[in-house]
Motif scaffolding. Sequence first.
Motif, PDB file in Angstrom:
ATOM      1  N   UNK A   1       0.830  -1.191   0.000  1.00 26.61           N
ATOM      2  CA  UNK A   1       0.000   0.000   0.000  1.00 26.61           C
ATOM      3  C   UNK A   1       0.866   1.242   0.000  1.00 26.61           C
ATOM      4  N   UNK A   2       0.280   2.367  -0.477  1.00 27.51           N
ATOM      5  CA  UNK A   2       1.025   3.616  -0.539  1.00 27.51           C
ATOM      6  C   UNK A   2       1.343   3.985  -1.969  1.00 27.51           C
ATOM      7  N   UNK A   3       1.650   5.251  -2.210  1.00 27.75           N
ATOM      8  CA  UNK A   3       1.945   5.695  -3.586  1.00 27.75           C
ATOM      9  C   UNK A   3       3.142   4.965  -4.173  1.00 27.75           C
ATOM     10  N   UNK A   4       3.023   4.469  -5.407  1.00 22.62           N
ATOM     11  CA  UNK A   4       4.125   3.743  -6.048  1.00 22.62           C
ATOM     12  C   UNK A   4       5.001   4.698  -6.843  1.00 22.62           C
ATOM     13  N   UNK A   5       5.984   4.149  -7.539  1.00 24.17           N
ATOM     14  CA  UNK A   5       6.780   4.934  -8.468  1.00 24.17           C
ATOM     15  C   UNK A   5       5.940   5.254  -9.701  1.00 24.17           C
ATOM     16  N   UNK A   6       6.296   6.355 -10.357  1.00 25.37           N
ATOM     17  CA  UNK A   6       5.522   6.792 -11.516  1.00 25.37           C
ATOM     18  C   UNK A   6       5.557   5.771 -12.630  1.00 25.37           C
ATOM     19  N   UNK A   7       6.736   5.159 -12.843  1.00 31.94           N
ATOM     20  CA  UNK A   7       6.831   4.178 -13.921  1.00 31.94           C
ATOM     21  C   UNK A   7       6.157   2.868 -13.560  1.00 31.94           C
ATOM     22  N   UNK A   8       5.702   2.740 -12.314  1.00 31.03           N
ATOM     23  CA  UNK A   8       4.997   1.521 -11.932  1.00 31.03           C
ATOM     24  C   UNK A   8       3.594   1.449 -12.484  1.00 31.03           C
ATOM     25  N   UNK A   9       3.072   2.565 -12.988  1.00 32.10           N
ATOM     26  CA  UNK A   9       1.719   2.597 -13.540  1.00 32.10           C
ATOM     27  C   UNK A   9       1.720   2.583 -15.058  1.00 32.10           C
ATOM     28  N   UNK A  10       2.864   2.344 -15.675  1.00 30.74           N
ATOM     29  CA  UNK A  10       2.929   2.375 -17.138  1.00 30.74           C
ATOM     30  C   UNK A  10       2.050   1.325 -17.782  1.00 30.74           C
ATOM     31  N   UNK A  11       1.797   0.229 -17.058  1.00 35.86           N
ATOM     32  CA  UNK A  11       0.948  -0.827 -17.623  1.00 35.86           C
ATOM     33  C   UNK A  11      -0.498  -0.373 -17.752  1.00 35.86           C
ATOM     34  N   UNK A  12      -0.876   0.681 -17.028  1.00 36.42           N
ATOM     35  CA  UNK A  12      -2.241   1.187 -17.115  1.00 36.42           C
ATOM     36  C   UNK A  12      -2.436   2.109 -18.317  1.00 36.42           C
ATOM     37  N   UNK A  13      -1.362   2.713 -18.773  1.00 42.75           N
ATOM     38  CA  UNK A  13      -1.451   3.701 -19.851  1.00 42.75           C
ATOM     39  C   UNK A  13      -1.360   3.001 -21.202  1.00 42.75           C
ATOM     40  N   UNK A  14      -2.129   3.504 -22.153  1.00 43.88           N
ATOM     41  CA  UNK A  14      -2.082   2.952 -23.512  1.00 43.88           C
ATOM     42  C   UNK A  14      -0.656   3.102 -24.056  1.00 43.88           C
ATOM     43  N   UNK A  15      -0.125   2.056 -24.676  1.00 47.85           N
ATOM     44  CA  UNK A  15       1.262   2.123 -25.173  1.00 47.85           C
ATOM     45  C   UNK A  15       1.534   3.319 -26.079  1.00 47.85           C
ATOM     46  N   UNK A  16       0.548   3.710 -26.877  1.00 46.13           N
ATOM     47  CA  UNK A  16       0.761   4.830 -27.796  1.00 46.13           C
ATOM     48  C   UNK A  16       0.826   6.177 -27.089  1.00 46.13           C
ATOM     49  N   UNK A  17       0.426   6.220 -25.811  1.00 45.13           N
ATOM     50  CA  UNK A  17       0.357   7.498 -25.100  1.00 45.13           C
ATOM     51  C   UNK A  17       1.458   7.678 -24.067  1.00 45.13           C
ATOM     52  N   UNK A  18       2.297   6.664 -23.847  1.00 47.29           N
ATOM     53  CA  UNK A  18       3.349   6.780 -22.832  1.00 47.29           C
ATOM     54  C   UNK A  18       4.317   7.904 -23.182  1.00 47.29           C
ATOM     55  N   UNK A  19       4.744   7.978 -24.410  1.00 45.27           N
ATOM     56  CA  UNK A  19       5.660   9.041 -24.828  1.00 45.27           C
ATOM     57  C   UNK A  19       5.044  10.414 -24.669  1.00 45.27           C
ATOM     58  N   UNK A  20       3.717  10.507 -24.927  1.00 40.82           N
ATOM     59  CA  UNK A  20       3.038  11.777 -24.786  1.00 40.82           C
ATOM     60  C   UNK A  20       3.060  12.248 -23.326  1.00 40.82           C
ATOM     61  N   UNK A  21       2.869  11.322 -22.388  1.00 39.47           N
ATOM     62  CA  UNK A  21       2.893  11.673 -20.969  1.00 39.47           C
ATOM     63  C   UNK A  21       4.298  12.103 -20.547  1.00 39.47           C
ATOM     64  N   UNK A  22       5.305  11.400 -21.044  1.00 36.98           N
ATOM     65  CA  UNK A  22       6.682  11.768 -20.705  1.00 36.98           C
ATOM     66  C   UNK A  22       7.003  13.181 -21.193  1.00 36.98           C
ATOM     67  N   UNK A  23       6.571  13.508 -22.371  1.00 30.89           N
ATOM     68  CA  UNK A  23       6.822  14.839 -22.922  1.00 30.89           C
ATOM     69  C   UNK A  23       6.070  15.902 -22.117  1.00 30.89           C
ATOM     70  N   UNK A  24       4.865  15.564 -21.664  1.00 28.77           N
ATOM     71  CA  UNK A  24       4.067  16.493 -20.849  1.00 28.77           C
ATOM     72  C   UNK A  24       4.745  16.769 -19.509  1.00 28.77           C
ATOM     73  N   UNK A  25       5.261  15.748 -18.875  1.00 32.17           N
ATOM     74  CA  UNK A  25       5.927  15.948 -17.586  1.00 32.17           C
ATOM     75  C   UNK A  25       7.231  16.727 -17.763  1.00 32.17           C
ATOM     76  N   UNK A  26       7.884  16.542 -18.879  1.00 33.17           N
ATOM     77  CA  UNK A  26       9.096  17.320 -19.139  1.00 33.17           C
ATOM     78  C   UNK A  26       8.757  18.801 -19.297  1.00 33.17           C
ATOM     79  N   UNK A  27       7.610  19.106 -19.906  1.00 34.42           N
ATOM     80  CA  UNK A  27       7.196  20.498 -20.044  1.00 34.42           C
ATOM     81  C   UNK A  27       6.891  21.113 -18.685  1.00 34.42           C
ATOM     82  N   UNK A  28       6.219  20.317 -17.827  1.00 34.45           N
ATOM     83  CA  UNK A  28       5.927  20.805 -16.479  1.00 34.45           C
ATOM     84  C   UNK A  28       7.216  21.084 -15.719  1.00 34.45           C
ATOM     85  N   UNK A  29       8.179  20.144 -15.811  1.00 34.13           N
ATOM     86  CA  UNK A  29       9.441  20.297 -15.082  1.00 34.13           C
ATOM     87  C   UNK A  29      10.223  21.509 -15.578  1.00 34.13           C
ATOM     88  N   UNK A  30      10.092  21.834 -16.865  1.00 34.42           N
ATOM     89  CA  UNK A  30      10.868  22.937 -17.423  1.00 34.42           C
ATOM     90  C   UNK A  30      10.238  24.290 -17.152  1.00 34.42           C
TER      91      UNK A  30
END
Length: 430
Positions: free
Chosen positions: A81-110
Motif C-alpha cells: 500500500x502507498x503511492x508507487x513509483x511513476x513508472x509503476x503505472x505504465x501498464x495502465x497507460x495505452x502504449x501509444x500514449x506513454x511518450x506523450x505523458x513523458x513529454x508532458x511531464x518534461x514540459x511541467x518540469x521545465x
Amino acid sequence: MDEQKTEVLEAEVDALRKEVQRLRSRNAELEEAGRSLPERVLDALPSLVYVLDLDERRYIYWNRELAELVELAGGRDGAAAGPPRADGLSSMVHPDDIGRIEEYRARVAASEGGEQATVEYRARDRDGGFRWFLERGVALGRDPEGSGRRMLGSAHDITARKHTEQLLERSESLLHAFLEYTPSMMVAVDAEGRLLLVNHEIESFYRMSREELLGKVVYDLLPPAASASIRKANEEIAASGRSGASDHVLVYPDGPRDYLSTKFPIRDAEGKIYAVGTVSVDISRTKQAEAERAEMQRQLIEMQQATIQELITPLLPLARGVVAMPIVGSVDPARAEQILTTLLEGIAARKAKIAILDITGVKDVDARVAQSLVDAARAAGLLGTRVVLTGIRPQIAQTLTTMGADLSGVVTKATLESGIAYALGRRSRF
C-alpha cells in the motif's frame, strides 16, 4: 488525619492526570482533523489528483479516486500500500500514449513561472478497457529541504467528450466524402440565400472556390429568371417545413442541362428551420433517352398501325392485271381513307385493269360506308380500272338504291367467286 489528606491529594492528582490525558487526546484529534481536511477534500473529488516527485519519479500523494482506479485496474501488481513509483503505472497507460505523458511531464518540469501544461491520454479502466483522460499539471518547485522537483497533477475522465468528437469527426468525414465525390450538386442556403455549404459540383458550375462561394447570396449569382424560380422554391420549403422536388434548367457553356432538384428544410437543435438544402441530379441524359424511347415508340406504333392496316385491307394479286381486296369488319372514315389509298397504290403498282372489292365480311354498310365504296370505284375508274363489287347483300343493295348511288361503270356480283370468274373471263380482252 494525614492519611486522609494524602488520599485526597492522590485523588486530585489522578483526576488531573486524566484531564491532562483527555486534553492531550483532544488536542491530537484536533491536530489530526486539521491535517486531514485537505486530504478529505481531495478524496471527495471525482478527478484523479496526485503529487509527483519528478526527479525520483515517485508519487508523494494520490487521492482516493486514483488509488481505487489503480487497485481495481490491477495497476499495482500486488505492490504494498502507498503511492508507487511513476513508472509503476505504465501498464495502465495505452502504449501509444506513454511518450506523450513523458513529454508532458518534461514540459511541467521545465516551467519556471507556474505555467500549466495539459495532456490527453488513455488509461485502463475498471473493466479492463481504455478511457480518455485530460490532465493538467503545474510545477510546485522543490520540497522544503530543497531536493526533488515536484508537480501537482489533476485528471478527469473525458471519454464521453472524446466519443462525441469521434462521432463528429466521422460525420464530417462522411459529409466531406459525399461533397467531394458525388456527381450531384449539393448546396445549403440560409433564409437570405447565403451559401452555407457547397460541394465540388457547385464549385465547378460557378467556377469559384468553396472559400469564395461561402457567404455569398446565391440569388445574386444566377440569371434573373433562374434566381426568382429558385428563391420561390426555397421559400416554399422553408414555409411548409416539408421536402419537395422540382425540375429546372441550368445553362452551361456547352448548352443547357436538365436537373431534378430535391429540396428539404434543415433544422437546428431546437427544431427551428434555419436553412434549406438542395440536391440536384443531372437528368439530361435520362430525358434525352426518354425522348429517344418516345420517338422510337411512336415510330413503332406507326409501323404497327401500317402493318395492321395492310392486314385488314390487303390487296391480293389474282392474275396478271387482276387484283382483289377483301374488306372485313367495320369501316370508319380513317379506314375508308386507308382502303382508297391502298387500292389506288396497288392498281398503279400492278397496272391492274380489274379490281375486285369484296364486302362480304363488312358488318354494317350505312350511307357513309356506301359512299366511300362508290368513291373508291370512281377513283379506280379514273385510272382506267374497272371495279367489281362483290358480296352485296339485300340490305346493302337497298342502301345503295336509297342513297341514289351512281354505280355506272361498276360491276356488281353476289359472291366473290362470281366476281373472280368475271374478272378472269374479262382478262383475255386486255
